[in-house]
Motif scaffolding. Structure first.
Motif, short mmCIF file in Angstrom:
data_model
loop_
_atom_site.label_atom_id
_atom_site.label_comp_id
_atom_site.label_asym_id
_atom_site.label_seq_id
_atom_site.Cartn_x
_atom_site.Cartn_y
_atom_site.Cartn_z
N GLU A 137 0.81 -1.23 0.00
CA GLU A 137 0.00 0.00 0.00
C GLU A 137 0.84 1.28 0.00
N LEU A 138 2.14 1.16 0.14
CA LEU A 138 2.98 2.35 0.29
C LEU A 138 2.90 3.27 -0.92
N ALA A 139 2.76 2.70 -2.12
CA ALA A 139 2.67 3.51 -3.33
C ALA A 139 1.51 3.04 -4.20
N GLN A 140 0.43 2.63 -3.55
CA GLN A 140 -0.75 2.11 -4.25
C GLN A 140 -1.76 3.24 -4.45
N GLY A 141 -1.67 3.91 -5.58
CA GLY A 141 -2.49 5.08 -5.84
C GLY A 141 -1.59 6.30 -6.00
N PRO A 142 -1.97 7.28 -6.81
CA PRO A 142 -1.07 8.40 -7.12
C PRO A 142 -0.70 9.27 -5.93
N ALA A 143 -1.64 9.50 -5.00
CA ALA A 143 -1.32 10.32 -3.84
C ALA A 143 -0.37 9.58 -2.90
N ARG A 144 -0.59 8.30 -2.70
CA ARG A 144 0.30 7.51 -1.86
C ARG A 144 1.69 7.42 -2.46
N LEU A 145 1.75 7.26 -3.77
CA LEU A 145 3.04 7.19 -4.45
C LEU A 145 3.84 8.48 -4.22
N ALA A 146 3.18 9.62 -4.45
CA ALA A 146 3.86 10.91 -4.29
C ALA A 146 4.27 11.14 -2.83
N THR A 147 3.39 10.79 -1.89
CA THR A 147 3.71 10.98 -0.48
C THR A 147 4.86 10.09 -0.04
N GLY A 148 4.78 8.82 -0.41
CA GLY A 148 5.82 7.88 -0.01
C GLY A 148 7.19 8.22 -0.56
N LEU A 149 7.22 8.87 -1.73
CA LEU A 149 8.49 9.21 -2.36
C LEU A 149 8.92 10.66 -2.08
N GLY A 150 8.12 11.37 -1.28
CA GLY A 150 8.49 12.74 -0.93
C GLY A 150 8.46 13.69 -2.11
N ILE A 151 7.41 13.57 -2.93
CA ILE A 151 7.28 14.39 -4.14
C ILE A 151 6.32 15.54 -3.88
N ASP A 152 6.75 16.76 -4.24
CA ASP A 152 5.89 17.93 -4.11
C ASP A 152 6.17 18.90 -5.26
N ARG A 153 5.59 20.10 -5.17
CA ARG A 153 5.65 21.06 -6.26
C ARG A 153 7.07 21.46 -6.65
N GLU A 154 8.01 21.33 -5.72
CA GLU A 154 9.40 21.70 -6.03
C GLU A 154 9.97 20.87 -7.17
N LEU A 155 9.41 19.71 -7.42
CA LEU A 155 9.89 18.84 -8.48
C LEU A 155 9.19 19.09 -9.81
N ASP A 156 8.24 20.00 -9.86
CA ASP A 156 7.55 20.32 -11.11
C ASP A 156 8.57 20.83 -12.12
N GLY A 157 8.58 20.23 -13.31
CA GLY A 157 9.51 20.63 -14.36
C GLY A 157 10.85 19.92 -14.32
N THR A 158 11.07 19.02 -13.37
CA THR A 158 12.34 18.30 -13.26
C THR A 158 12.56 17.38 -14.45
N ASP A 159 13.78 17.38 -14.96
CA ASP A 159 14.17 16.49 -16.05
C ASP A 159 14.40 15.09 -15.49
N VAL A 160 13.63 14.10 -15.96
CA VAL A 160 13.76 12.73 -15.45
C VAL A 160 14.69 11.89 -16.30
N CYS A 161 15.25 12.47 -17.35
CA CYS A 161 16.15 11.73 -18.25
C CYS A 161 17.62 11.95 -17.92
N GLY A 162 17.91 12.70 -16.87
CA GLY A 162 19.29 12.95 -16.50
C GLY A 162 19.98 11.69 -16.02
N GLY A 163 21.26 11.59 -16.25
CA GLY A 163 21.98 10.39 -15.87
C GLY A 163 22.67 10.46 -14.53
N ALA A 164 22.70 11.64 -13.90
CA ALA A 164 23.42 11.79 -12.63
C ALA A 164 22.72 10.99 -11.53
N GLU A 165 23.49 10.24 -10.75
CA GLU A 165 22.92 9.39 -9.71
C GLU A 165 22.30 10.19 -8.57
N ASP A 166 22.71 11.45 -8.41
CA ASP A 166 22.14 12.26 -7.34
C ASP A 166 20.99 13.14 -7.83
#
Length: 223
Positions: A137-166
């Motif tokens: 249940e930790l990431a079962q549903g979009p709100a749970r997924l975002a909460t469990g992974l610590g995702i918020d508006r600060e990540l809006d527009g982030t490039d997900v294709c970058g290769g940097a491990e950090d």
């Protein structure tokens, strides 16, 4: 089930980042092809890796269910940007949702990440979602997924294709699902002219897939 698609497992290194060309395709090609891929979220607390098991496609200005249906706004601006970036929005005044932008720049299509299996960093998700009853249940549903992974508006527009491990968000190749595991149906909670589109995709029988709920019109308060 989706017919006529070649979703055989990828050859090569499953942990390599997906290229931008993967996202620079029609949304109905990208969405089911994201199943089995790995979302990586990196914070000061550590790294979480999540295998995607459920997604929904939104086709921009031609889709009544999309935030971009009536054009560009301050809220949805990231959807109109280049493919392979995140679109993060707030919903119901309580929750964040994470989408991945696809198609050519200016087209405004995107894929909502609805559910996944945590492969690594589960303890971090538990810390953010201590009331979860079990790991599935930790990431079962979009709100749970975002909460469990610590995702918020600060990540809006982030490039997900970058290769940097950090990098804060990345999408790795993982292993694409076979056609026998794929299912599709109406999107959760979408009403009106977009209700019948079978644009929700999931892995059949996976316990991290969220229950389907049809759209229910809100009742107006009585005077």
């Amino acid at each position: 089930m989706i017919a006529g698609r070649d979703c055989t497992p990828d050859a090569g290194d499953w942990s390599s980042p997906l290229p931008r060309a993967f996202f620079d395709r029609p949304v109905l090609e990208v969405a089911p092809d994201l199943l089995g891929r790995v979302l990586v979220r990196t914070t000061a607390e550590g790294t979480i890796k999540l295998r995607l098991t459920e997604v929904e496609a939104y086709a921009g200005e031609i889709d009544p269910g999309s935030h971009a249906f009536r054009g560009k706004t301050r809220r949805n601006a990231s959807m109109f940007g280049p493919p392979g970036h995140a679109y993060v929005y707030f919903i119901y005044g309580m929750w964040w949702n994470l989408n991945l932008v696809c198609g050519p720049e200016g087209h405004a299509s995107g894929v909502l990440l609805r559910g996944g299996e945590i492969l690594e960093g589960e303890e971090q998700a538990w810390a953010r979602r201590p009331k979860a009853r079990k790991g599935t249940e930790l990431a079962q549903g979009p709100a749970r997924l975002a909460t469990g992974l610590g995702i918020d508006r600060e990540l809006d527009g982030t490039d997900v294709c970058g290769g940097a491990e950090d990098a804060p968000l990345r999408i790795l190749t993982g292993q694409a699902a076979g056609t026998g595991a794929l299912r599709s149906g109406p999107r959760t909670g979408v009403g009106g002219d977009g209700a019948g589109h079978p644009w929700r995709f999931w892995l059949d029988g996976d316990p991290t897939v969220s229950p389907y709920r049809p759209h229910k019109p809100r009742r107006r308060a009585e005077a």
